[in-house]
Design a protein around this motif. Structure first.
Motif, short mmCIF file in Angstrom:
data_model
loop_
_atom_site.label_atom_id
_atom_site.label_comp_id
_atom_site.label_asym_id
_atom_site.label_seq_id
_atom_site.Cartn_x
_atom_site.Cartn_y
_atom_site.Cartn_z
N MET A 21 -30.11 -57.71 136.76
CA MET A 21 -28.87 -58.47 136.92
C MET A 21 -29.04 -59.60 137.92
O MET A 21 -28.48 -60.68 137.74
CB MET A 21 -27.72 -57.56 137.37
CG MET A 21 -27.19 -56.67 136.31
SD MET A 21 -26.30 -57.62 135.08
CE MET A 21 -25.61 -56.32 134.12
N LEU A 41 -27.76 -63.07 136.23
CA LEU A 41 -26.44 -63.59 136.59
C LEU A 41 -26.44 -65.09 136.88
O LEU A 41 -25.52 -65.79 136.42
CB LEU A 41 -25.85 -62.80 137.75
CG LEU A 41 -25.42 -61.37 137.41
CD1 LEU A 41 -24.94 -60.65 138.66
CD2 LEU A 41 -24.35 -61.34 136.35
N PHE A 92 -25.87 -67.34 133.91
CA PHE A 92 -24.51 -67.38 133.39
C PHE A 92 -23.53 -68.03 134.35
O PHE A 92 -22.33 -68.03 134.11
CB PHE A 92 -24.03 -65.95 133.06
CG PHE A 92 -24.76 -65.35 131.89
CD1 PHE A 92 -24.36 -65.61 130.60
CD2 PHE A 92 -25.85 -64.53 132.08
CE1 PHE A 92 -25.02 -65.07 129.52
CE2 PHE A 92 -26.53 -63.97 131.01
CZ PHE A 92 -26.11 -64.25 129.72
N TRP A 137 -18.29 -59.64 131.77
CA TRP A 137 -18.17 -60.97 132.37
C TRP A 137 -19.24 -61.90 131.82
O TRP A 137 -18.98 -63.07 131.51
CB TRP A 137 -18.26 -60.84 133.88
CG TRP A 137 -17.84 -62.03 134.67
CD1 TRP A 137 -17.27 -63.18 134.22
CD2 TRP A 137 -17.98 -62.19 136.08
NE1 TRP A 137 -17.04 -64.02 135.26
CE2 TRP A 137 -17.46 -63.45 136.42
CE3 TRP A 137 -18.47 -61.39 137.09
CZ2 TRP A 137 -17.43 -63.92 137.72
CZ3 TRP A 137 -18.44 -61.87 138.38
CH2 TRP A 137 -17.92 -63.12 138.69
N MET A 138 -20.47 -61.39 131.68
CA MET A 138 -21.55 -62.19 131.14
C MET A 138 -21.26 -62.57 129.69
O MET A 138 -21.57 -63.68 129.25
CB MET A 138 -22.88 -61.44 131.25
CG MET A 138 -23.39 -61.34 132.67
SD MET A 138 -24.74 -60.18 132.88
CE MET A 138 -25.98 -60.82 131.80
N LYS A 142 -18.82 -65.44 129.70
CA LYS A 142 -19.50 -66.68 130.06
C LYS A 142 -20.37 -67.19 128.92
O LYS A 142 -20.49 -68.39 128.70
CB LYS A 142 -20.36 -66.47 131.31
CG LYS A 142 -19.58 -66.25 132.57
CD LYS A 142 -18.97 -67.55 133.02
CE LYS A 142 -18.38 -67.38 134.40
NZ LYS A 142 -17.95 -68.65 134.96
#
Length: 57
Positions: free
Chosen positions: A17, A21, A24, A46-47, A50
């Motif tokens: 991650m 992250l 993104f 959330w990813m 995005k």
């Protein structure tokens, strides 16, 4: 003994991650959310949001 497995699995999800992250547009420190059980699921969600935004561009 169960706590050790929890730490191993948390590290196994937090390390990728940290690298994913920023791609993104999310701060890499949010990877600490992987330490709680639903944190990883929330980050994946959330990813995904995005990714949809990136595809629309």
């Amino acid at each position: 003994m169960g706590g050790i497995w929890w730490l191993i699995l948390s590290a196994a999800t937090a390390i990728p991650m940290i690298k994913l992250l920023p791609f993104f547009g999310i701060n890499k420190y949010w990877a600490a959310a992987c330490l709680i059980p639903l944190g990883t699921i929330a980050l994946l969600w959330w990813m995904g949001l995005k990714l949809q935004e990136l595809e629309k561009r």
